[in-house]
Motif scaffolding. Structure first.
Motif, PDB file in Angstrom:
ATOM      1  N   ARG A   1     -43.781 -11.449 -33.372  1.00 18.48           N
ATOM      2  CA  ARG A   1     -44.928 -11.399 -34.287  1.00 18.48           C
ATOM      3  C   ARG A   1     -44.614 -12.167 -35.570  1.00 18.48           C
TER       4      ARG A   1
ATOM      5  N   ASN B   1     -35.574  -5.006 -35.250  1.00 14.27           N
ATOM      6  CA  ASN B   1     -37.001  -4.677 -35.205  1.00 14.27           C
ATOM      7  C   ASN B   1     -37.132  -3.680 -34.061  1.00 14.27           C
ATOM      8  N   PRO B   2     -36.884  -2.394 -34.373  1.00 13.85           N
ATOM      9  CA  PRO B   2     -36.832  -1.404 -33.288  1.00 13.85           C
ATOM     10  C   PRO B   2     -38.228  -0.937 -32.914  1.00 13.85           C
ATOM     11  N   PRO B   3     -38.350  -0.173 -31.821  1.00 10.19           N
ATOM     12  CA  PRO B   3     -39.653   0.451 -31.532  1.00 10.19           C
ATOM     13  C   PRO B   3     -39.987   1.437 -32.648  1.00 10.19           C
ATOM     14  N   TYR B   4     -41.198   1.353 -33.191  1.00  4.45           N
ATOM     15  CA  TYR B   4     -41.519   2.267 -34.305  1.00  4.45           C
ATOM     16  C   TYR B   4     -42.926   2.858 -34.250  1.00  4.45           C
ATOM     17  N   ILE B   5     -43.642   2.656 -33.149  1.00  4.22           N
ATOM     18  CA  ILE B   5     -44.982   3.250 -33.049  1.00  4.22           C
ATOM     19  C   ILE B   5     -44.836   4.733 -32.665  1.00  4.22           C
TER      20      ILE B   5
ATOM     21  N   VAL C   1     -51.722  -5.439 -26.711  1.00  2.00           N
ATOM     22  CA  VAL C   1     -50.385  -4.924 -26.995  1.00  2.00           C
ATOM     23  C   VAL C   1     -50.031  -3.832 -25.982  1.00  2.00           C
TER      24      VAL C   1
ATOM     25  N   GLU D   1     -37.101  -3.945 -39.626  1.00  2.00           N
ATOM     26  CA  GLU D   1     -38.558  -4.027 -39.715  1.00  2.00           C
ATOM     27  C   GLU D   1     -39.096  -2.607 -39.590  1.00  2.00           C
TER      28      GLU D   1
ATOM     29  N   ALA E   1     -40.235  -1.261 -26.126  1.00  2.00           N
ATOM     30  CA  ALA E   1     -40.083  -1.993 -27.390  1.00  2.00           C
ATOM     31  C   ALA E   1     -41.045  -1.489 -28.456  1.00  2.00           C
ATOM     32  N   LEU E   2     -41.930  -0.557 -28.077  1.00  2.00           N
ATOM     33  CA  LEU E   2     -42.956  -0.078 -29.012  1.00  2.00           C
ATOM     34  C   LEU E   2     -42.776   1.377 -29.416  1.00  2.00           C
TER      35      LEU E   2
ATOM     36  N   LEU F   1     -41.090  -8.219 -26.006  1.00  2.00           N
ATOM     37  CA  LEU F   1     -42.206  -8.165 -26.958  1.00  2.00           C
ATOM     38  C   LEU F   1     -42.547  -9.601 -27.343  1.00  2.00           C
TER      39      LEU F   1
END
Ligand code: GLN
Length: 290
Positions: A101, A197-201, A213, A252, A221-222, A98
């Motif tokens: 950010r 900061n895990p995948p969280y979408i 993105v 995150e 990773a998303l 990733l």
């Protein structure tokens, strides 16, 4: 090689590229044209402004034009450059990681006092960064606090190679260990701090992401699963054995996930000790202890 290209001034190259990027609807044409010109030609923004007539040789013009074409095709500018600054550190990137950010700096800010405090009191602080990617969070903490040590895990072997390379380039390799692991599976030992900061979408939201993105950041990773919270369930329910006494865990989160993620950790016996907003005013990082 195109024989027809004559040397051109840095300023003219910059202006032409900026106009093309702007006309194509690229959101930050000035910045992107500057960054790409510097990357392709080695001319800094300062040199371009102070010596606008400086001629750029043909082969560098070709390299610059290729970079601009890639940006016009919506490849993110930091992927073209292969590097992005995070917490003041230049981090190398590949397709396996990733792009770090600015919002993730929030998580570093949130946990930094604890890392400093543990090192001051105990002489050490062991950090576990789950899903380290380019190594951004772990390496930022190591760069800030000289006696801390970190283990970065990732399911992607390629991402770990990038994290390890970044650790070496930054002179932090002696305090950084990379472990390939599906979450906690290969992790051993205990840590004063776990960060992630895990995948969280939400899976359903992936198609609607910005193409920069969606088409360039690794899906792994998303994608946080159906409700975006899969990784937090693992972190809340399986982290306890890996926390040292008074250990803490910080994550995150997505811009609207604070209540749900807090509930998951509270249900697993954690207490929230901190939270921090990102540059857009959303709660972006949460901090818990058992
Ligand atoms: N913040 C990233 C984005 O919005 C998502 C990163 C993640 O899932 N951890 O693109």
């Amino acid at each position: 090689m195109n024989e027809a290209i004559a040397p051109e001034s840095a300023e003219k190259l910059y202006r032409t590229a900026r106009t093309r990027l702007a006309e194509a609807g690229i959101p930050s044409p000035d910045l992107d044209a500057s960054l790409l010109l510097e990357h392709a030609t080695g001319l800094t923004v300062l040199a371009r402004i102070t010596e606008p007539g400086r001629l750029v040789p043909t082969e560098k013009i070709e390299r610059f034009r290729t970079c601009v074409e890639r940006r016009l095709a919506r490849e993110p500018v930091h992927r073209i450059i292969g590097e992005r600054e995070f917490y003041g550190l230049p981090l190398q990137l590949t397709a396996a990681t990733l792009v770090p950010r600015p919002d993730t700096e929030t998580l570093v800010d949130l946990v930094l006092p604890l890392v400093r405090n543990r090192v001051a009191r105990n002489g050490h602080c062991r950090i576990l960064d789950m899903g380290t990617g380019s190594g951004a969070i772990a390496l930022a903490l190591l760069a800030e606090v000289s006696r801390a040590t970190a283990t970065g895990t990732d399911i992607s072997a390629e991402a770990l190679m990038v994290a390890q390379a970044n650790a070496s380039l930054l002179g932090l390799a002696d305090r950084f260990t990379a472990i390939r692991s599906d979450w906690f599976e290969e992790v051993t030992g205990q840590f004063e701090l776990i960060v992630s900061n895990p995948p969280y979408i939400r899976s359903d939201d992936i198609p609607g992401l910005d193409p920069d993105v969606r088409e360039h950041d690794p899906l792994q990773a998303l994608d946080g699963g159906r409700d975006g919270l899969d990784a937090y369930r693992v972190l809340a329910e399986r982290s306890a054995p890996f926390l040292a006494e008074n250990g803490a865990i910080a994550v995150e989160i997505g811009h609207d996930q604070a209540p749900e993620v807090t509930n998951l950790f509270v249900s697993a016996g954690y207490r929230r000790i901190g939270r921090r907003k990102d540059y857009g005013g959303h709660v972006r990082a949460l901090f818990f202890v058992k």
